[in-house]
Design a protein around this motif. Structure first.
Motif, short mmCIF file in Angstrom:
data_model
loop_
_atom_site.label_atom_id
_atom_site.label_comp_id
_atom_site.label_asym_id
_atom_site.label_seq_id
_atom_site.Cartn_x
_atom_site.Cartn_y
_atom_site.Cartn_z
N GLU A 85 0.78 -1.24 0.00
CA GLU A 85 0.00 0.00 0.00
C GLU A 85 0.81 1.29 0.00
OE1 GLU A 85 -3.90 0.01 0.67
OE2 GLU A 85 -3.17 -1.57 -0.66
N ASP A 86 1.99 1.27 0.63
CA ASP A 86 2.65 2.56 0.89
C ASP A 86 4.13 2.32 1.21
OD1 ASP A 86 3.27 5.15 1.54
OD2 ASP A 86 1.84 5.34 3.19
N ILE A 95 1.49 12.50 3.05
CA ILE A 95 1.20 12.49 1.62
C ILE A 95 2.47 12.13 0.87
CG2 ILE A 95 0.43 13.82 -0.37
CD1 ILE A 95 -1.10 15.63 1.58
N ASP A 96 2.39 11.14 0.01
CA ASP A 96 3.52 10.76 -0.83
C ASP A 96 3.40 11.56 -2.13
OD1 ASP A 96 5.40 9.61 -2.48
OD2 ASP A 96 5.01 7.57 -1.81
N ALA A 115 -2.33 6.80 -5.22
CA ALA A 115 -1.88 8.06 -4.61
C ALA A 115 -2.20 8.11 -3.12
CB ALA A 115 -2.55 9.24 -5.31
N SER A 116 -3.00 7.20 -2.62
CA SER A 116 -3.43 7.25 -1.23
C SER A 116 -2.43 6.55 -0.33
CB SER A 116 -4.80 6.57 -1.07
OG SER A 116 -5.81 7.34 -1.68
N THR A 117 -1.83 7.32 0.57
CA THR A 117 -0.95 6.74 1.57
C THR A 117 -1.77 6.07 2.67
OG1 THR A 117 -0.95 8.77 2.87
CG2 THR A 117 0.75 8.56 1.16
N ILE A 118 -1.11 5.33 3.52
CA ILE A 118 -1.79 4.75 4.67
C ILE A 118 -2.40 5.86 5.52
CG2 ILE A 118 -1.35 3.59 6.88
CD1 ILE A 118 0.50 1.67 5.31
N SER A 119 -1.69 6.96 5.68
CA SER A 119 -2.21 8.09 6.47
C SER A 119 -3.50 8.63 5.87
CB SER A 119 -1.16 9.21 6.53
OG SER A 119 0.08 8.74 7.01
N MET A 120 -3.54 8.77 4.55
CA MET A 120 -4.74 9.27 3.88
C MET A 120 -5.90 8.28 4.00
SD MET A 120 -2.78 10.86 0.56
CE MET A 120 -4.23 11.38 -0.35
N GLN A 121 -5.60 6.99 3.95
CA GLN A 121 -6.65 5.99 4.10
C GLN A 121 -7.21 5.98 5.51
OE1 GLN A 121 -5.81 2.12 2.14
NE2 GLN A 121 -4.09 3.15 1.17
N VAL A 122 -6.35 6.21 6.51
CA VAL A 122 -6.83 6.32 7.89
C VAL A 122 -7.75 7.53 8.03
CG1 VAL A 122 -6.16 6.74 10.29
CG2 VAL A 122 -4.88 5.09 8.91
N ALA A 123 -7.35 8.66 7.47
CA ALA A 123 -8.19 9.86 7.52
C ALA A 123 -9.54 9.61 6.90
CB ALA A 123 -7.48 11.02 6.81
N LYS A 124 -9.54 8.95 5.74
CA LYS A 124 -10.81 8.64 5.06
C LYS A 124 -11.67 7.70 5.88
CE LYS A 124 -11.05 5.38 2.24
NZ LYS A 124 -11.43 3.94 2.24
N ILE A 229 11.60 -5.34 2.28
CA ILE A 229 10.91 -4.20 2.88
C ILE A 229 11.43 -3.83 4.26
CG2 ILE A 229 9.06 -5.42 4.12
CD1 ILE A 229 8.64 -2.27 1.91
N GLY A 230 12.25 -4.70 4.87
CA GLY A 230 12.68 -4.46 6.24
C GLY A 230 13.30 -3.11 6.48
N SER A 231 14.18 -2.67 5.58
CA SER A 231 14.86 -1.39 5.76
C SER A 231 13.91 -0.20 5.65
CB SER A 231 15.98 -1.24 4.72
OG SER A 231 15.45 -1.29 3.41
N TYR A 232 12.71 -0.42 5.13
CA TYR A 232 11.73 0.66 4.98
C TYR A 232 10.78 0.75 6.18
CZ TYR A 232 13.23 0.75 0.10
OH TYR A 232 13.98 0.85 -1.04
#
Length: 242
Positions: A85-86, A95-96, A115-124, A229-232
């Protein structure tokens, strides 16, 4: 005296005008204040219900959810969801902008899900509604920036994994694990976590427990991304398993 004068002006603004205008101002104030205040509250307490959950109830879906902390989930699940997702979750501030610019194709439509980050999906999910529109996106973006300022990334991901829908009326990691795989979120395997991430774009039509060929292919791609993905995920590394 200045404070008294300010108080009188504020009281006049609040109460002057026709009754409909007074109520309109009060409703607008509540609608603006609610997400600002509750974002702070949800930094400390579990989210009992979200706007999307309430709206889904009106469409006939049930409500199955059970809050669990991030440390009580399999570490494979946050890996899978961030990979799917992000992937810049830890580096953006709600916002990415790279993905956001790429998501516009020059049409009159709102940005695609990419375009939707995890943060934006939480807001929605918490405070807005489903559907594609510039109005919702215009509200979603400042809320995402505000949440990303108030919460840690770890808290953001924990809330997301507890409120996102994984089947009609099934919300959060624990309810999803029980519904699709008959086990707790702590017991999810890498493959099961990837399958759950694969259905997130459309949990109404996609089924993680009985995946279609397309869902299996998407899950396999997510598993490949998870390997690196670990380093991210440094922003949620309070859990040594992540």
């Amino acid at each position: 005296m200045d404070l008294m004068l300010f108080g009188d002006k504020f009281k006049g603004f609040w109460n002057d005008g026709p009754r409909w205008r007074v109520w309109l101002k009060r409703i607008a104030t509540v609608l603006i204040a609610w997400p600002l205040v509750m974002t702070f509250v949800y930094g400390f307490v579990p989210v009992p219900i979200s706007n999307v959950m309430i709206l889904r109830l009106f469409t006939g879906n049930g409500l199955h959810k059970d809050w669990v902390s991030l440390s009580e989930m399999s570490p494979e699940l946050p890996r899978a969801v961030v990979a799917s997702e992000d992937q810049r979750f830890c580096s953006h501030h709600g916002i990415d902008w790279i993905e956001f610019e790429d998501a516009f194709d020059g049409s009159d439509e709102a940005p695609r899900r990419g375009a939707s980050t995890i943060s934006m999906q939480v807001a929605k999910n918490l405070f807005l509604w489903d559907g594609r529109s510039f109005i919702r996106k215009g509200l979603e973006m400042p809320l995402a920036l505000y949440m990303d300022t108030i919460w840690t990334k770890r808290r953001m991901l924990e809330i997301y994994l507890n409120i996102v829908e994984w089947a009609p009326g099934v919300y959060g990691a624990e309810a999803a694990a029980q519904h699709h795989f008959h086990k707790s979120a702590a017991q999810l395997s890498r493959r099961e976590a990837a399958l759950l991430a694969a259905v997130l774009p459309n949990p109404i039509k996609r089924d993680a427990g009985k995946p279609s060929a397309k869902v299996r292919v998407v899950a396999s791609r997510i598993q490949l991304r998870m390997a690196g993905i670990g380093s991210y995920l440094t922003c949620i590394s309070q859990n040594p398993k992540l």
